[in-house]
Design a protein around this motif. Structure first.
Motif, PDB file in Angstrom:
ATOM      1  N   GLN A  72      -3.396 -50.491   4.857  1.00  0.00           N
ATOM      2  CA  GLN A  72      -2.893 -49.309   5.570  1.00  0.00           C
ATOM      3  C   GLN A  72      -3.422 -49.212   6.996  1.00  0.00           C
ATOM      4  N   ALA A  73      -4.330 -50.100   7.386  1.00  0.00           N
ATOM      5  CA  ALA A  73      -4.967 -49.997   8.697  1.00  0.00           C
ATOM      6  C   ALA A  73      -3.931 -50.094   9.818  1.00  0.00           C
ATOM      7  N   SER A  74      -4.103 -49.245  10.830  1.00  0.00           N
ATOM      8  CA  SER A  74      -3.181 -49.219  11.960  1.00  0.00           C
ATOM      9  C   SER A  74      -3.450 -50.404  12.889  1.00  0.00           C
ATOM     10  N   HIS A  75      -2.372 -51.028  13.378  1.00  0.00           N
ATOM     11  CA  HIS A  75      -2.526 -52.147  14.316  1.00  0.00           C
ATOM     12  C   HIS A  75      -1.378 -52.128  15.332  1.00  0.00           C
ATOM     13  N   PRO A  76      -1.407 -51.168  16.251  1.00  0.00           N
ATOM     14  CA  PRO A  76      -0.334 -51.068  17.249  1.00  0.00           C
ATOM     15  C   PRO A  76      -0.233 -52.331  18.096  1.00  0.00           C
ATOM     16  N   GLU A  77       0.970 -52.620  18.524  1.00  0.00           N
ATOM     17  CA  GLU A  77       1.223 -53.813  19.339  1.00  0.00           C
ATOM     18  C   GLU A  77       0.454 -53.721  20.656  1.00  0.00           C
ATOM     19  N   VAL A  78      -0.134 -54.826  21.088  1.00  0.00           N
ATOM     20  CA  VAL A  78      -0.876 -54.877  22.345  1.00  0.00           C
ATOM     21  C   VAL A  78      -0.456 -56.126  23.117  1.00  0.00           C
ATOM     22  N   LYS A  79      -0.735 -56.106  24.396  1.00  0.00           N
ATOM     23  CA  LYS A  79      -0.511 -57.291  25.221  1.00  0.00           C
ATOM     24  C   LYS A  79      -1.871 -57.901  25.528  1.00  0.00           C
ATOM     25  N   PRO A  80      -2.188 -59.025  24.897  1.00  0.00           N
ATOM     26  CA  PRO A  80      -3.525 -59.608  25.099  1.00  0.00           C
ATOM     27  C   PRO A  80      -3.671 -60.243  26.470  1.00  0.00           C
ATOM     28  N   ASP A  81      -4.901 -60.300  26.946  1.00  0.00           N
ATOM     29  CA  ASP A  81      -5.192 -61.031  28.183  1.00  0.00           C
ATOM     30  C   ASP A  81      -5.132 -62.537  27.918  1.00  0.00           C
ATOM     31  N   TRP A  82      -5.582 -62.914  26.726  1.00  0.00           N
ATOM     32  CA  TRP A  82      -5.461 -64.308  26.280  1.00  0.00           C
ATOM     33  C   TRP A  82      -5.125 -64.255  24.802  1.00  0.00           C
ATOM     34  N   GLY A  83      -3.878 -64.629  24.455  1.00  0.00           N
ATOM     35  CA  GLY A  83      -3.377 -64.415  23.104  1.00  0.00           C
ATOM     36  C   GLY A  83      -3.604 -65.542  22.132  1.00  0.00           C
ATOM     37  N   GLY A  84      -4.160 -66.677  22.585  1.00  0.00           N
ATOM     38  CA  GLY A  84      -4.401 -67.782  21.678  1.00  0.00           C
ATOM     39  C   GLY A  84      -4.135 -69.117  22.346  1.00  0.00           C
TER      40      GLY A  84
END
Length: 782
Positions: A246-258
């Motif tokens: 149920q944990a919330s994980h709103p979309e984000v724009k990473p500085d370095w995504g992988g």
């Protein structure tokens, strides 16, 4: 008659003289009395509160003063405090006590006994079929009437989340999982002679099942129902993986995504260091026997940097290097791992062939992918992850190392719940390697392309995993596949792509529908494991050059229009295995990379510089190990990387330096110990202590204040100035304070003396005038 008049006048003089003094004394007395009344009121209020709490403690429900169970103290039934005193920290287990009187809140959150309602937070923690701890519903805060039973609150909570349950006499007997066909109920384990049941915790303390039906709530409280062994200690998130779907994980724009894979590009416009660099911070290695645990590739979101090491996931303050939080991965990594950010979560592959998804804020584990049907104790987690074009799936490749060959599995996992959508096993035979060793896929519309150890690029249907086409490149593909910008139609994935094979050849091919065609190639090295970076019409790629008879780490710049090598620069012995970081700035294009040369530092090449690449940073001797890690950067251009020593490094541009690419001397690099403001490699326990210390300072710091009692006289500016000075400097020495106090007393006395003197002189003048006039009258009468 004259004597009586003189006596009257003298009395009047004395009265006038005493009036200012009386007024002064009255003012001082009033001030003291006011202060006394305030202190008395405070003391009375404190005593009243204490009396109320003491009175509440004598009841049989939840009080707000105590912080432990309060059973009757007998030789056979010691109190919780006695039990804690008898146990060492390592021996302590969850405290179970037969009582209905329990602490319900800390003082800071207690509700007044005169309030009719209280706040109760409740949660339920079960397990999945694999036995992994799992939240079965989100936490909920309820407003209830004081005196409500735990059973009533529990039923209200379970019903609101549509959970199927059974309760008997206030005791939770069984609950059915909302995620799978699984009902957990009390059971006896004959082997261990333990009882597994639904346990109740109130404010972190376990309540005996014998008294649950008698337990009521009289103050704010936190309730937790947890399935497990009765009386056993409850593991923390640093000791046990806890799933929280149920944990919330709103979309984000990473500085370095992988790691670069098509969507994540290593070509940036951040202002990376063009001159000398300094160490910002380092995180010391964690040893696994005589070898350090490997550090995964990192991702950056805002001011937080994330990485995996061993069986732990870390969240670090990117500015200070302080470890903000760490949790158990559920699996582990042995060499490296390439996490990725997707749907506001960090996805981490582990060597048991599974993926785990964590929120970026609290590192809550939202899901963990299913076990592979073909279980292998250890897979290689060297492949990069790829998110499907529609953002709903993540694709991961795993390699199984064999004595004569390799094999592998490509798996497609739902980002919603970690369920496996499809998987493909690569068959193998003697000396016929397959699998996904250092490779990575690319999303192409509703298709997916990936290279493998067999030397093929395979086109899959991303929804089903069915093979649509294959392209043989003639040598193992140990890199990711990268699209050429501005040539690919994002909706269908048609366009031009590049891939690198182990023999040091860059291949260019096109996708048109379900057809793959090779359009060109160029050989730039004798070996390469480096995923290329594309910037403009150039490809930047690393490898190993053995043309001179020695293995030299090299970086090549290839023109995409002509497929010719524009530049090749060298970085010591070994190979460049990392994906180059390319920063295009006004002053030029800068490339950052690592090498397996044994120094474990960072190299930089300014495009077109005849001097070639220079090593801008070399670690201290004990951390000089080869590196296959890619250098990454945050939005501000600060650099991060790791090497085989297990240290994580953060580098910043040295203040006051400009573009001096060829000036740093690799033999005399800046070291952490050379700077007083930057520590050597910091142990994670030290950084956690610093974080805790800062939190403690900010929440419980005590400011010492000095109360200065003064009398304000409107006629004395000097007195006001003295008082202001006393308030602004409350920490002066005692002798200085006494001197100031004496000066204040003398200064405060000056206006009063003036008034007394003037009053006396005026009265005496009146007397003398009267006497003079009286004498004149007497003379006239004579």
């Amino acid at each position: 008659m004259r004597k009586r008049v003189i006596a009257t006048l003298l009395s009047f003089v004395v009265a006038l003289s005493l009036m200012p003094l009386s007024a002064y004394a009255a003012t001082s007395s009033q001030t003291d009395a006011s202060a006394y009344v305030d202190e008395s009121a405070t003391e009375s209020a404190t005593k009243s509160t204490h009396d109320e709490r003491t009175s509440s403690d004598t009841g049989n429900n939840f009080s707000a003063e105590k912080s432990a169970l309060s059973p009757k103290e007998t030789p056979d039934n010691p109190t919780s405090s006695q039990k804690d005193a008898e146990q060492t920290p390592s021996e302590k287990t969850a405290d179970t006590t037969d009582t209905s009187s329990l602490d319900a809140a800390a003082k800071g959150s207690m509700t007044s006994n005169n309030t009719a309602t209280i706040q109760v937070t409740i949660k339920i923690v079960g397990q999945n079929k694999e036995g992994t701890t799992q939240y079965w519903a989100s936490d909920e805060s309820l407003e209830i009437q004081k005196g409500t039973s735990v059973a009533e609150v529990t039923e209200r909570y379970l019903k609101s989340h549509n959970l199927t349950y059974t309760m008997t006499d206030g005791k939770l007997v069984s609950v059915t999982s909302p995620f799978e066909n699984l009902t957990l109920s009390a059971q006896e384990d004959a082997t261990t002679q333990t009882t597994i049941e639904w346990r109740l915790f109130v404010n972190g303390r376990e309540v005996s099942q014998k008294t649950v039906d008698k337990t009521s709530l009289d103050a704010n409280a936190t309730l937790e129902w947890r399935y497990g062994i009765a009386g056993a200690a409850v593991p923390t998130e640093e000791q046990e993986l806890i799933l929280k779907p149920q944990a919330s994980h709103p979309e984000v724009k990473p500085d370095w995504g992988g790691y670069p894979n098509g969507k994540n590009s290593a070509a940036v416009d951040a202002l990376t260091p063009t001159g000398a660099v300094d160490v910002r911070w380092t995180i010391a290695p964690q040893m696994n026997g005589e070898m350090p645990f490997a550090v995964s590739d990192q991702v950056i979101v805002g001011n937080a940097l994330y990485f995996a090491r061993g069986n732990m996931l870390y969240k670090v303050d990117a500015t200070t290097g302080d470890i903000l939080k760490k949790v158990v991965l559920g699996g582990s990594i042995s060499r490296t791992s390439r996490p990725i950010v997707a749907q506001g979560m960090m996805i981490v592959p582990t060597e048991d062939g599974r993926l785990s998804a964590f929120t970026l804020t609290e590192l809550d584990c939202v899901w963990r992918s299913q076990m592979l049907l073909e279980y292998v104790a250890t897979y290689q987690t060297l492949s990069s992850l790829t998110v499907s074009s529609d953002g709903s799936f993540v694709i991961a490749g795993f390699t199984k190392m064999l004595s004569e060959s390799t094999s592998g599995i490509l798996v497609c996992v739902s980002l919603t719940d970690g369920g496996i959508s499809w998987l493909v096993r690569k068959a193998y035979g003697p000396h016929q390697p397959t699998g996904y060793y250092w490779s990575g896929a690319v999303a192409a519309g509703n298709r997916l392309m990936v290279g493998d150890e067999s030397g093929n690029v395979t086109l899959f249907d991303s929804a089903t995993g069915l093979v649509k086409a294959e392209l043989a490149l003639g040598a193992p593909v140990r890199t990711g596949i990268i699209p050429l910008p501005h040539t690919v139609d994002a909706s269908i994935g048609d366009g031009t792509y590049v891939a690198v094979t182990k023999d040091g050849v860059l291949h260019v091919f096109s996708k048109c529908g379900d057809v793959l065609n090779k359009t060109g190639e160029v050989s730039f090295a004798q070996e390469s494991f480096s995923t290329p970076t594309i910037s403009g019409n150039r490809v930047f790629v690393g490898g190993t050059d053995t043309s001179s008879g020695e293995a030299r780490a090299c970086l090549s710049v290839i023109n995409l229009e002509t497929l010719t090598i524009e530049h090749t620069v060298y970085a010591g012995e070994g190979r460049v295995q990392s994906a180059p970081l390319v920063s295009k700035q006004d002053s030029g294009t800068y490339v950052y990379f690592t090498s397996t040369d044994g120094t474990g530092g960072v190299w930089r090449y300014k495009l077109g510089d005849s001097a070639g690449a220079v090593q801008i940073y070399t670690p201290e001797k004990q951390y000089q190990k080869g590196s296959s890690s890619s250098v990454i950067c945050d939005a501000a251009g600060n650099l991060y990387y790791t090497n085989d020593s297990g240290v994580l490094f953060a580098l910043v541009a040295r203040k006051g330096t400009s573009d001096d690419t060829n000036k740093p001397d690799p033999a005399d690099p800046p070291k952490p110990s050379d700077r007083k403001d930057v520590p050597d490699a910091v142990d994670e326990h030290q950084t956690e202590k610093r974080v805790n210390a800062r939190q403690s300072d900010s929440t419980s710091g005590i400011q010492t204040q000095s109360t200065v009692k003064t009398t304000i006289d409107a006629l004395s500016k000097q007195t006001e100035k003295s008082q202001k000075s006393t308030v602004e400097a409350p920490q002066k020495a005692a002798s200085s304070s006494e001197t100031s106090a004496n000066a204040d007393t003398q200064t405060s006395s000056l206006p009063m003396r003036t008034i007394l003197g003037l009053t006396t002189i005026s009265a005496l003048a009146a007397i003398f005038s009267y006497l003079y006039i009286a004498d004149k009258k007497d003379a006239l009468n004579l």
